[in-house]
Design an enzyme around this catalytic site. Structure first.
Site, PDB file in Angstrom:
ATOM      1  N   LEU A  77       0.838  -1.211   0.000  1.00  0.00           N
ATOM      2  CA  LEU A  77       0.000   0.000   0.000  1.00  0.00           C
ATOM      3  C   LEU A  77       0.869   1.256   0.000  1.00  0.00           C
ATOM      4  O   LEU A  77       0.863   2.044   0.957  1.00  0.00           O
ATOM      5  CB  LEU A  77      -0.996   0.012   1.159  1.00  0.00           C
ATOM      6  N   THR A  78       1.631   1.439  -1.062  1.00  0.00           N
ATOM      7  CA  THR A  78       2.348   2.696  -1.281  1.00  0.00           C
ATOM      8  C   THR A  78       1.317   3.736  -1.718  1.00  0.00           C
ATOM      9  O   THR A  78       0.115   3.445  -1.757  1.00  0.00           O
ATOM     10  CB  THR A  78       3.388   2.543  -2.418  1.00  0.00           C
ATOM     11  N   LEU A 125       3.010  -8.402  -9.803  1.00  0.00           N
ATOM     12  CA  LEU A 125       2.810  -7.086 -10.422  1.00  0.00           C
ATOM     13  C   LEU A 125       3.369  -5.942  -9.581  1.00  0.00           C
ATOM     14  O   LEU A 125       3.484  -4.819 -10.089  1.00  0.00           O
ATOM     15  CB  LEU A 125       1.317  -6.812 -10.651  1.00  0.00           C
ATOM     16  N   THR A 142       6.986  -4.858 -18.718  1.00  0.00           N
ATOM     17  CA  THR A 142       6.566  -3.762 -19.593  1.00  0.00           C
ATOM     18  C   THR A 142       7.311  -3.794 -20.928  1.00  0.00           C
ATOM     19  O   THR A 142       8.449  -4.288 -20.985  1.00  0.00           O
ATOM     20  CB  THR A 142       6.849  -2.414 -18.890  1.00  0.00           C
ATOM     21  N   ASP A 143       6.705  -3.205 -21.943  1.00  0.00           N
ATOM     22  CA  ASP A 143       7.396  -3.100 -23.245  1.00  0.00           C
ATOM     23  C   ASP A 143       8.536  -2.081 -23.188  1.00  0.00           C
ATOM     24  O   ASP A 143       9.375  -2.034 -24.088  1.00  0.00           O
ATOM     25  CB  ASP A 143       6.409  -2.740 -24.365  1.00  0.00           C
ATOM     26  N   GLU A 144       8.576  -1.271 -22.108  1.00  0.00           N
ATOM     27  CA  GLU A 144       9.595  -0.207 -22.054  1.00  0.00           C
ATOM     28  C   GLU A 144      11.011  -0.772 -21.933  1.00  0.00           C
ATOM     29  O   GLU A 144      11.982  -0.071 -22.190  1.00  0.00           O
ATOM     30  CB  GLU A 144       9.269   0.771 -20.909  1.00  0.00           C
ATOM     31  N   TYR A 169      13.149   3.570 -14.539  1.00  0.00           N
ATOM     32  CA  TYR A 169      12.023   2.620 -14.424  1.00  0.00           C
ATOM     33  C   TYR A 169      12.250   1.417 -15.325  1.00  0.00           C
ATOM     34  O   TYR A 169      12.240   0.261 -14.865  1.00  0.00           O
ATOM     35  CB  TYR A 169      10.693   3.309 -14.777  1.00  0.00           C
ATOM     36  N   SER A 170      12.488   1.673 -16.627  1.00  0.00           N
ATOM     37  CA  SER A 170      12.588   0.533 -17.541  1.00  0.00           C
ATOM     38  C   SER A 170      13.851  -0.284 -17.270  1.00  0.00           C
ATOM     39  O   SER A 170      13.844  -1.504 -17.446  1.00  0.00           O
ATOM     40  CB  SER A 170      12.499   0.977 -19.001  1.00  0.00           C
ATOM     41  N   LYS A 230      12.977  -2.584 -14.461  1.00  0.00           N
ATOM     42  CA  LYS A 230      12.113  -3.681 -14.919  1.00  0.00           C
ATOM     43  C   LYS A 230      12.921  -4.673 -15.764  1.00  0.00           C
ATOM     44  O   LYS A 230      12.741  -5.888 -15.654  1.00  0.00           O
ATOM     45  CB  LYS A 230      10.919  -3.142 -15.723  1.00  0.00           C
ATOM     46  N   ILE A 244       1.337  18.710 -21.746  1.00  0.00           N
ATOM     47  CA  ILE A 244       1.846  17.786 -22.772  1.00  0.00           C
ATOM     48  C   ILE A 244       3.351  17.994 -22.875  1.00  0.00           C
ATOM     49  O   ILE A 244       3.814  19.113 -23.138  1.00  0.00           O
ATOM     50  CB  ILE A 244       1.201  18.075 -24.153  1.00  0.00           C
ATOM     51  N   ASN A 297       0.670  11.370 -28.440  1.00  0.00           N
ATOM     52  CA  ASN A 297       0.038  11.913 -27.227  1.00  0.00           C
ATOM     53  C   ASN A 297      -0.932  13.038 -27.583  1.00  0.00           C
ATOM     54  O   ASN A 297      -2.024  13.135 -27.018  1.00  0.00           O
ATOM     55  CB  ASN A 297       1.105  12.427 -26.263  1.00  0.00           C
ATOM     56  N   ASP A 304       9.938  18.952 -21.970  1.00  0.00           N
ATOM     57  CA  ASP A 304       9.901  17.522 -22.272  1.00  0.00           C
ATOM     58  C   ASP A 304      10.469  16.706 -21.112  1.00  0.00           C
ATOM     59  O   ASP A 304      11.298  17.203 -20.343  1.00  0.00           O
ATOM     60  CB  ASP A 304      10.712  17.240 -23.554  1.00  0.00           C
TER      61      ASP A 304
HETATM   62  P1  NAD Z   1       0.656   0.758  -9.869  1.00  0.00           P
HETATM   63  O1  NAD Z   1       1.742   1.733  -9.567  1.00  0.00           O
HETATM   64  O2  NAD Z   1      -0.723   1.236 -10.126  1.00  0.00           O
HETATM   65  O3  NAD Z   1       0.535  -0.296  -8.676  1.00  0.00           O
HETATM   66  C1  NAD Z   1       1.658  -0.876  -8.068  1.00  0.00           C
HETATM   67  C2  NAD Z   1       1.195  -1.619  -6.822  1.00  0.00           C
HETATM   68  O4  NAD Z   1       2.358  -2.239  -6.229  1.00  0.00           O
HETATM   69  C3  NAD Z   1       0.567  -0.721  -5.756  1.00  0.00           C
HETATM   70  O5  NAD Z   1      -0.585  -1.336  -5.234  1.00  0.00           O
HETATM   71  C4  NAD Z   1       1.654  -0.608  -4.693  1.00  0.00           C
HETATM   72  O6  NAD Z   1       1.153  -0.395  -3.387  1.00  0.00           O
HETATM   73  C5  NAD Z   1       2.331  -1.969  -4.830  1.00  0.00           C
HETATM   74  N1  NAD Z   1       3.730  -1.916  -4.353  1.00  0.00           N
HETATM   75  C6  NAD Z   1       4.681  -1.001  -4.701  1.00  0.00           C
HETATM   76  N2  NAD Z   1       5.817  -1.255  -4.027  1.00  0.00           N
HETATM   77  C7  NAD Z   1       5.587  -2.365  -3.269  1.00  0.00           C
HETATM   78  C8  NAD Z   1       6.376  -3.124  -2.364  1.00  0.00           C
HETATM   79  N3  NAD Z   1       7.660  -2.781  -2.116  1.00  0.00           N
HETATM   80  N4  NAD Z   1       5.830  -4.212  -1.779  1.00  0.00           N
HETATM   81  C9  NAD Z   1       4.535  -4.556  -2.035  1.00  0.00           C
HETATM   82  N5  NAD Z   1       3.736  -3.863  -2.856  1.00  0.00           N
HETATM   83  C10 NAD Z   1       4.256  -2.784  -3.467  1.00  0.00           C
HETATM   84  O7  NAD Z   1       1.210  -0.117 -11.081  1.00  0.00           O
HETATM   85  P2  NAD Z   1       0.434  -0.696 -12.355  1.00  0.00           P
HETATM   86  O8  NAD Z   1       0.355   0.364 -13.381  1.00  0.00           O
HETATM   87  O9  NAD Z   1      -0.782  -1.394 -11.899  1.00  0.00           O
HETATM   88  O10 NAD Z   1       1.505  -1.755 -12.870  1.00  0.00           O
HETATM   89  C11 NAD Z   1       1.511  -3.081 -12.355  1.00  0.00           C
HETATM   90  C12 NAD Z   1       2.627  -3.867 -13.007  1.00  0.00           C
HETATM   91  O11 NAD Z   1       2.432  -3.912 -14.414  1.00  0.00           O
HETATM   92  C13 NAD Z   1       4.022  -3.270 -12.794  1.00  0.00           C
HETATM   93  O12 NAD Z   1       4.925  -4.320 -12.590  1.00  0.00           O
HETATM   94  C14 NAD Z   1       4.309  -2.528 -14.095  1.00  0.00           C
HETATM   95  O13 NAD Z   1       5.700  -2.489 -14.349  1.00  0.00           O
HETATM   96  C15 NAD Z   1       3.570  -3.416 -15.087  1.00  0.00           C
HETATM   97  N6  NAD Z   1       3.089  -2.719 -16.302  1.00  0.00           N
HETATM   98  C16 NAD Z   1       2.338  -1.588 -16.208  1.00  0.00           C
HETATM   99  C17 NAD Z   1       1.849  -0.971 -17.359  1.00  0.00           C
HETATM  100  C18 NAD Z   1       0.982   0.268 -17.299  1.00  0.00           C
HETATM  101  O14 NAD Z   1       0.647   0.816 -18.359  1.00  0.00           O
HETATM  102  N7  NAD Z   1       0.557   0.737 -16.134  1.00  0.00           N
HETATM  103  C19 NAD Z   1       2.146  -1.518 -18.617  1.00  0.00           C
HETATM  104  C20 NAD Z   1       2.916  -2.691 -18.679  1.00  0.00           C
HETATM  105  C21 NAD Z   1       3.366  -3.286 -17.516  1.00  0.00           C
HETATM  106  P1  TYD Z   2       2.723   7.887 -18.930  1.00  0.00           P
HETATM  107  O1  TYD Z   2       1.247   7.773 -18.751  1.00  0.00           O
HETATM  108  O2  TYD Z   2       3.557   8.429 -17.820  1.00  0.00           O
HETATM  109  O3  TYD Z   2       3.254   6.441 -19.364  1.00  0.00           O
HETATM  110  P2  TYD Z   2       4.721   5.996 -19.935  1.00  0.00           P
HETATM  111  O4  TYD Z   2       5.695   7.060 -19.671  1.00  0.00           O
HETATM  112  O5  TYD Z   2       4.991   4.769 -19.117  1.00  0.00           O
HETATM  113  O6  TYD Z   2       4.509   5.708 -21.391  1.00  0.00           O
HETATM  114  O7  TYD Z   2       3.003   8.774 -20.213  1.00  0.00           O
HETATM  115  C1  TYD Z   2       2.434   8.442 -21.477  1.00  0.00           C
HETATM  116  C2  TYD Z   2       2.951   9.441 -22.478  1.00  0.00           C
HETATM  117  O8  TYD Z   2       2.434  10.738 -22.156  1.00  0.00           O
HETATM  118  C3  TYD Z   2       4.465   9.601 -22.467  1.00  0.00           C
HETATM  119  O9  TYD Z   2       4.919   9.844 -23.795  1.00  0.00           O
HETATM  120  C4  TYD Z   2       4.707  10.834 -21.607  1.00  0.00           C
HETATM  121  C5  TYD Z   2       3.479  11.678 -21.896  1.00  0.00           C
HETATM  122  N1  TYD Z   2       3.021  12.550 -20.794  1.00  0.00           N
HETATM  123  C6  TYD Z   2       2.752  13.894 -21.035  1.00  0.00           C
HETATM  124  O10 TYD Z   2       2.901  14.390 -22.171  1.00  0.00           O
HETATM  125  N2  TYD Z   2       2.308  14.672 -20.004  1.00  0.00           N
HETATM  126  C7  TYD Z   2       2.137  14.172 -18.747  1.00  0.00           C
HETATM  127  O11 TYD Z   2       1.741  14.944 -17.824  1.00  0.00           O
HETATM  128  C8  TYD Z   2       2.391  12.788 -18.507  1.00  0.00           C
HETATM  129  C9  TYD Z   2       2.202  12.192 -17.145  1.00  0.00           C
HETATM  130  C10 TYD Z   2       2.832  12.017 -19.571  1.00  0.00           C
END
Ligand code: NAD
Ligand code: TYD
Length: 351
Positions: A37-38, A83, A132-134, A157-158, A161, A213, A256, A287
């Protein structure tokens, strides 16, 4: 119970949809949601299912080896769907260490717990790592990421991951742990934390605030409805091959700026505003450092081998998403109070 599955990060955006899908679709499975629960974890995401008898919540930090061992000893899981992560690129730029701890150390802590708990009894066991695809880096105008694209992560981040993906594969190769991995494109939908582009923009449009943006808005993302990701995870968890990776994507690329213009048109209609009102809120800001230009996934392997495909068209999914945010104002208000305000001020200043 037929199976016990630990889902880590089940209180977050994607995790809560995975938990809901598994708890309701498989009443004979016990689903144990392990989450610290962050700021991103929110048990309000699960109030509709948290009284069901096959759902259990355990508050624990995945980097805490003793706490994770005791969760494994208590529940003796057959599977782990991992996750939990720090997930926001902008936060990884300002504070990479959290990402190293949770995404790398946390993943290894879970792998160790699974190995210790399962020992040599690996029949029916599965450790599923959600990524993630990143990790593949950034594309130019052409081409797609496939499962064999070389890793080239470019943000903290990437990179964190990518590191966790390598450690999961290393654990499979060295110790024979049964694993699957998936790398998914950008998700959108209900319960998405409003630091990410789509929910942040919905919230700002609703409150008549500028829509920030980055750069010129020319960066491209491939968007997938969150429930389609949860369905893919279900398919891969049950039918994926041991040791394999599957790419998941929507085949749905948007710059975007085009995406935000579409969102503005939808919001004008829903809020009964004159057409063009929300677009006036678009504000180009500095940016993101190291901003990846384009992500696009080739999900042929998952589609051909396991029969998954996305179910929703983007316009329909975005419409549903806006409806969800407009009818869940309390959820949004609770989420944007507190820590979010400080984050927003630091990230966007007075924009
Ligand atoms: P999110 O940030 O919404 O949720 C992350 C969850 O992990 C939260 O509930 C947080 O409390 C919990 N958490 C964080 N640190 C923790 C710790 N140390 N111990 C236990 N719990 C912890 O993330 P999301 O967007 O739901 O992504 C979930 C997963 O999917 C991630 O691994 C992310 O890399 C991957 N992913 C996300 C996306 C996307 O578009 N959001 C796309 C591809 C992959
Ligand atoms: P985001 O939702 O942070 O996902 P990710 O960086 O993992 O792809 O951002 C999606 C795209 O939108 C990315 O190209 C960054 C851009 N972006 C903005 O232009 N403005 C914003 O305030 C945010 C959060 C993202």
């Amino acid at each position: 119970m037929e199976k016990t599955i630990i889902v880590t990060g089940g209180a977050g955006f994607i995790g809560s949809h995975v938990v809901r899908l598994f708890v309701t679709k498989y009443p004979n499975y016990k689903i144990v949601n392990v989450d610290k629960l962050t700021y991103a974890g929110n048990l309000e995401n699960l109030t509709d299912i948290d009284k069901l008898p096959n759902y259990i919540f355990e508050k624990a930090d995945i980097t805490d080896a003793a706490a994770i061992k005791s969760v494994f000893d208590k529940h003796r899981p057959d599977g782990v769907i991992h996750l939990a992560a720090e997930s926001h690129v902008d936060r990884s730029i300002s504070n990479p260490m959290e990402f190293i701890m949770t995404n790398i150390v946390g993943t290894v802590t879970l792998l160790n717990a699974a190995r210790t708990n399962w020992g040599n009894d690996l029949e029916g066991k599965r450790f599923y790592h959600v990524s993630t695809d990143e990790v593949y880096g950034s594309l130019g105008a052409e081409g797609f990421f496939t499962e064999t694209t070389a890793y080239d992560p470019r943000s903290p981040y990437s990179a964190s991951k990518a590191s966790s993906d390598h450690l999961v594969r290393a654990c499979h190769h060295t110790f024979g742990l049964p694993v699957t991995l998936s790398n998914c494109s950008n998700n959108y939908g209900p319960n998405h934390f409003p630091e990410k582009l789509i929910p942040l923009s919905i919230n700002n449009i609703k409150n008549n605030k500028p829509i920030p943006i980055y750069g010129k808005g020319e960066n491209v993302r491939d968007w997938l409805y969150v429930l389609d990701h949860a369905r893919a995870i279900d398919t891969i968890f049950h039918n994926g091959k041991n040791g394999e990776t599957y790419n998941i994507g929507g085949n749905n690329e948007w710059t975007n700026i085009d995406l935000i213009r579409l969102l503005c048109r939808i919001m004008d209609k829903k809020l009964h505003r004159e057409s063009g009102t929300s677009e006036k809120l678009i504000t180009f800001v500095k940016d993101r450092a190291g901003h990846d230009l384009r992500y696009a996934i080739d999900s042929t392997k998952l589609q051909h081998e396991l029969g998954w495909k996305p179910s929703l068209q983007f316009e329909e999914g975005l419409d549903k998403t806006v409806d969800w945010y407009l009818s869940n104002e309390k959820w949004l208000d609770n989420v944007v109070n507190g820590e979010y305000q400080q984050y927003y001020q630091k990230q966007y200043g007075n924009n």
